[in-house]
Design a protein around this motif. Structure first.
Motif, PDB file in Angstrom:
ATOM      1  N   ILE A   1       0.664  -0.966  -0.195  1.00 24.47           N
ATOM      2  CA  ILE A   1       0.036  -0.054   0.051  1.00 24.47           C
ATOM      3  C   ILE A   1       1.037   1.416  -0.056  1.00 24.47           C
ATOM      4  N   PRO A   2       1.817   1.434   1.000  1.00 30.26           N
ATOM      5  CA  PRO A   2       2.615   2.648   0.789  1.00 30.26           C
ATOM      6  C   PRO A   2       3.490   2.594  -0.255  1.00 30.26           C
ATOM      7  N   VAL A   3       4.106   1.418  -0.518  1.00 28.07           N
ATOM      8  CA  VAL A   3       4.983   1.394  -1.619  1.00 28.07           C
ATOM      9  C   VAL A   3       4.466   1.786  -3.092  1.00 28.07           C
ATOM     10  N   GLY A   4       3.331   1.469  -3.257  1.00 25.56           N
ATOM     11  CA  GLY A   4       2.647   1.717  -4.571  1.00 25.56           C
ATOM     12  C   GLY A   4       2.312   3.164  -4.729  1.00 25.56           C
ATOM     13  N   GLN A   5       2.304   3.879  -3.500  1.00 25.38           N
ATOM     14  CA  GLN A   5       2.137   5.344  -3.532  1.00 25.38           C
ATOM     15  C   GLN A   5       3.429   5.936  -3.726  1.00 25.38           C
ATOM     16  N   ALA A   6       4.486   5.618  -2.868  1.00 24.09           N
ATOM     17  CA  ALA A   6       5.706   5.923  -3.022  1.00 24.09           C
ATOM     18  C   ALA A   6       6.189   5.895  -4.411  1.00 24.09           C
ATOM     19  N   ALA A   7       5.949   4.906  -5.208  1.00 25.54           N
ATOM     20  CA  ALA A   7       6.374   4.757  -6.431  1.00 25.54           C
ATOM     21  C   ALA A   7       6.030   5.699  -7.421  1.00 25.54           C
ATOM     22  N   GLU A   8       4.661   6.077  -7.355  1.00 24.88           N
ATOM     23  CA  GLU A   8       4.184   7.219  -7.860  1.00 24.88           C
ATOM     24  C   GLU A   8       4.804   8.687  -7.681  1.00 24.88           C
ATOM     25  N   ARG A   9       5.155   8.669  -6.436  1.00 25.79           N
ATOM     26  CA  ARG A   9       5.555   9.773  -5.884  1.00 25.79           C
ATOM     27  C   ARG A   9       7.233  10.214  -6.268  1.00 25.79           C
ATOM     28  N   ILE A  10       8.039   9.206  -6.631  1.00 23.38           N
ATOM     29  CA  ILE A  10       9.187   9.555  -6.879  1.00 23.38           C
ATOM     30  C   ILE A  10       9.681   9.565  -8.408  1.00 23.38           C
ATOM     31  N   GLY A  11       8.556   9.642  -9.007  1.00 26.08           N
ATOM     32  CA  GLY A  11       8.603   9.737 -10.597  1.00 26.08           C
ATOM     33  C   GLY A  11       9.572   9.132 -11.349  1.00 26.08           C
ATOM     34  N   GLY A  12      10.565   9.933 -11.987  1.00 20.20           N
ATOM     35  CA  GLY A  12      11.501   9.438 -13.109  1.00 20.20           C
ATOM     36  C   GLY A  12      12.711   8.843 -12.046  1.00 20.20           C
ATOM     37  N   ARG A  13      12.765   8.470 -10.847  1.00 18.76           N
ATOM     38  CA  ARG A  13      13.559   7.824 -10.259  1.00 18.76           C
ATOM     39  C   ARG A  13      13.414   6.369 -10.184  1.00 18.76           C
ATOM     40  N   LEU A  14      12.058   6.397 -10.403  1.00 12.57           N
ATOM     41  CA  LEU A  14      11.764   4.686 -10.358  1.00 12.57           C
ATOM     42  C   LEU A  14      12.025   3.912 -11.736  1.00 12.57           C
ATOM     43  N   ARG A  15      12.444   2.618 -11.255  1.00  9.74           N
ATOM     44  CA  ARG A  15      12.579   1.695 -12.441  1.00  9.74           C
ATOM     45  C   ARG A  15      11.640   0.718 -12.574  1.00  9.74           C
ATOM     46  N   ARG A  16      10.996   0.177 -11.435  1.00  8.07           N
ATOM     47  CA  ARG A  16      10.073  -0.893 -11.316  1.00  8.07           C
ATOM     48  C   ARG A  16       9.646  -0.904  -9.828  1.00  8.07           C
ATOM     49  N   VAL A  17       8.198  -1.425  -9.649  1.00 10.15           N
ATOM     50  CA  VAL A  17       7.705  -1.700  -8.388  1.00 10.15           C
ATOM     51  C   VAL A  17       7.650  -3.260  -8.387  1.00 10.15           C
ATOM     52  N   VAL A  18       8.154  -3.774  -7.272  1.00  9.59           N
ATOM     53  CA  VAL A  18       7.727  -5.322  -7.259  1.00  9.59           C
ATOM     54  C   VAL A  18       6.767  -5.254  -6.066  1.00  9.59           C
ATOM     55  N   PHE A  19       5.635  -6.103  -6.165  1.00 11.17           N
ATOM     56  CA  PHE A  19       4.662  -6.478  -5.102  1.00 11.17           C
ATOM     57  C   PHE A  19       4.928  -7.955  -4.644  1.00 11.17           C
ATOM     58  N   VAL A  20       5.315  -8.067  -3.764  1.00 14.26           N
ATOM     59  CA  VAL A  20       5.599  -9.431  -3.114  1.00 14.26           C
ATOM     60  C   VAL A  20       4.255 -10.055  -2.217  1.00 14.26           C
ATOM     61  N   ASP A  21       3.386 -10.542  -2.864  1.00 16.59           N
ATOM     62  CA  ASP A  21       2.187 -11.258  -2.430  1.00 16.59           C
ATOM     63  C   ASP A  21       1.483 -10.098  -1.472  1.00 16.59           C
ATOM     64  N   SER A  22       1.248  -8.942  -1.905  1.00 17.90           N
ATOM     65  CA  SER A  22       0.878  -7.602  -1.355  1.00 17.90           C
ATOM     66  C   SER A  22      -0.302  -7.309  -1.663  1.00 17.90           C
ATOM     67  N   ASP A  23      -0.931  -6.572  -0.900  1.00 14.71           N
ATOM     68  CA  ASP A  23      -1.935  -5.627  -1.120  1.00 14.71           C
ATOM     69  C   ASP A  23      -1.479  -4.545  -2.323  1.00 14.71           C
ATOM     70  N   VAL A  24      -2.320  -3.755  -3.021  1.00 10.07           N
ATOM     71  CA  VAL A  24      -2.102  -2.879  -3.788  1.00 10.07           C
ATOM     72  C   VAL A  24      -2.969  -1.642  -3.497  1.00 10.07           C
ATOM     73  N   PRO A  25      -2.616  -0.081  -3.376  1.00 13.73           N
ATOM     74  CA  PRO A  25      -3.321   0.769  -3.227  1.00 13.73           C
ATOM     75  C   PRO A  25      -4.457   1.081  -4.203  1.00 13.73           C
ATOM     76  N   ILE A  26      -5.651   1.719  -3.742  1.00 11.60           N
ATOM     77  CA  ILE A  26      -6.408   2.225  -4.586  1.00 11.60           C
ATOM     78  C   ILE A  26      -6.782   3.626  -3.820  1.00 11.60           C
ATOM     79  N   ASP A  27      -6.996   4.639  -4.757  1.00 10.49           N
ATOM     80  CA  ASP A  27      -6.916   5.808  -4.084  1.00 10.49           C
ATOM     81  C   ASP A  27      -8.382   5.971  -3.315  1.00 10.49           C
ATOM     82  N   GLY A  28      -8.148   6.625  -2.254  1.00 14.33           N
ATOM     83  CA  GLY A  28      -9.323   6.662  -1.497  1.00 14.33           C
ATOM     84  C   GLY A  28      -9.711   5.483  -0.512  1.00 14.33           C
ATOM     85  N   ARG A  29      -8.991   4.547  -0.491  1.00 17.84           N
ATOM     86  CA  ARG A  29      -9.360   3.269   0.208  1.00 17.84           C
ATOM     87  C   ARG A  29      -8.067   2.865   1.209  1.00 17.84           C
TER      88      ARG A  29
END
Length: 231
Positions: free
Chosen positions: A78-106
């Motif tokens: 949940i926080p990693v998915g939000q942080a990935a959006e916020r770091i912008g061009g610094r990001l290469r990839r996100v890996v979600f390990v058996d995780s939840d994923v963020p949905i805006d407002g939830r």
């Protein structure tokens, strides 16, 4: 050089990645295992969902990291998915390990039947204690590993579970790999299944339980390195 930032799930700190770090470093990567506020050595710090997002973003920005692979396990997706959006061009990839994923407002607790968690928060002053040992059976963990999670794990700050995620765009727009641990159930959660329809996402399966950093650390390190190599 690719910079990995590893964030473990509920109750866990940077220590959870101890056996994964060597494999990534041997492959030539720079690796940062991160403890979120309110947990492990940071257990005395106040924490909410926005705090956890800023923990990750702040770590990347303070160290001026680029070509970053953010790794979120379980809750921390949940926080990693939000942080990935916020770091912008610094990001290469996100890996979600058996995780939840963020949905805006939830919040995190909206993604599953969370009545038991809410009762636990009420009974423990707003904190979610580690699960009892029997709840870790069938996940390919040794008795010693279960004991370590239960005894070293930190009660998880409830505000991080109840505050909503904030996203500008659906998580499926991020470049991402999802690692599904099959002993924890063969099918991804509905929000994950939706994101996996994106051409920017790919699915990798592991025949192990929900805590692969303990049960299959070398295999997990190899999968993370492979994910970083994807375009």
């Amino acid at each position: 050089m690719t910079h990995f930032v590893l964030v473990a799930g509920a109750w866990l700190g940077a220590w959870a990645w101890d056996e994964v770090l060597p494999g990534l470093r041997e492959a030539g990567h720079d690796v940062h295992a991160l403890t979120l506020s309110g947990l492990a050595e940071k257990k005395d710090l106040p924490a909410g969902q926005r705090t956890h997002v800023q923990d990750i973003v702040g770590h990347v920005e303070r160290r001026d990291l680029h070509d970053v692979v953010l790794v979120g396990h379980s809750y921390s997706g949940i926080p990693v998915g939000q942080a990935a959006e916020r770091i912008g061009g610094r990001l290469r990839r996100v890996v979600f390990v058996d995780s939840d994923v963020p949905i805006d407002g939830r919040p995190f607790l909206s993604g599953f039947d969370s009545d038991d968690v809410r009762r636990a928060l009420d009974a423990h002053g707003g904190f979610w204690p580690p699960l009892p040992p029997d709840d870790y059976t069938g996940q390919e963990l040794t008795d010693g590993q279960i004991h370590r999670i239960v005894t070293v794990g930190t009660p998880h700050p409830g505000a991080t579970l109840t505050e909503p995620a904030v996203l500008r765009h659906p998580v499926g727009e991020l470049p991402a790999t999802y690692v599904k641990c099959l002993l924890d159930g063969p099918e991804p959660m509905p929000a994950v299944a939706e994101a996996l329809r994106s051409e920017r996402w790919n699915l990798v399966e592991m025949d192990t339980g929900h805590w692969p950093m303990f049960s299959r650390p070398r295999e997990l390190a190899a999968l993370l390195a492979e994910a970083a190599a994807r375009n």
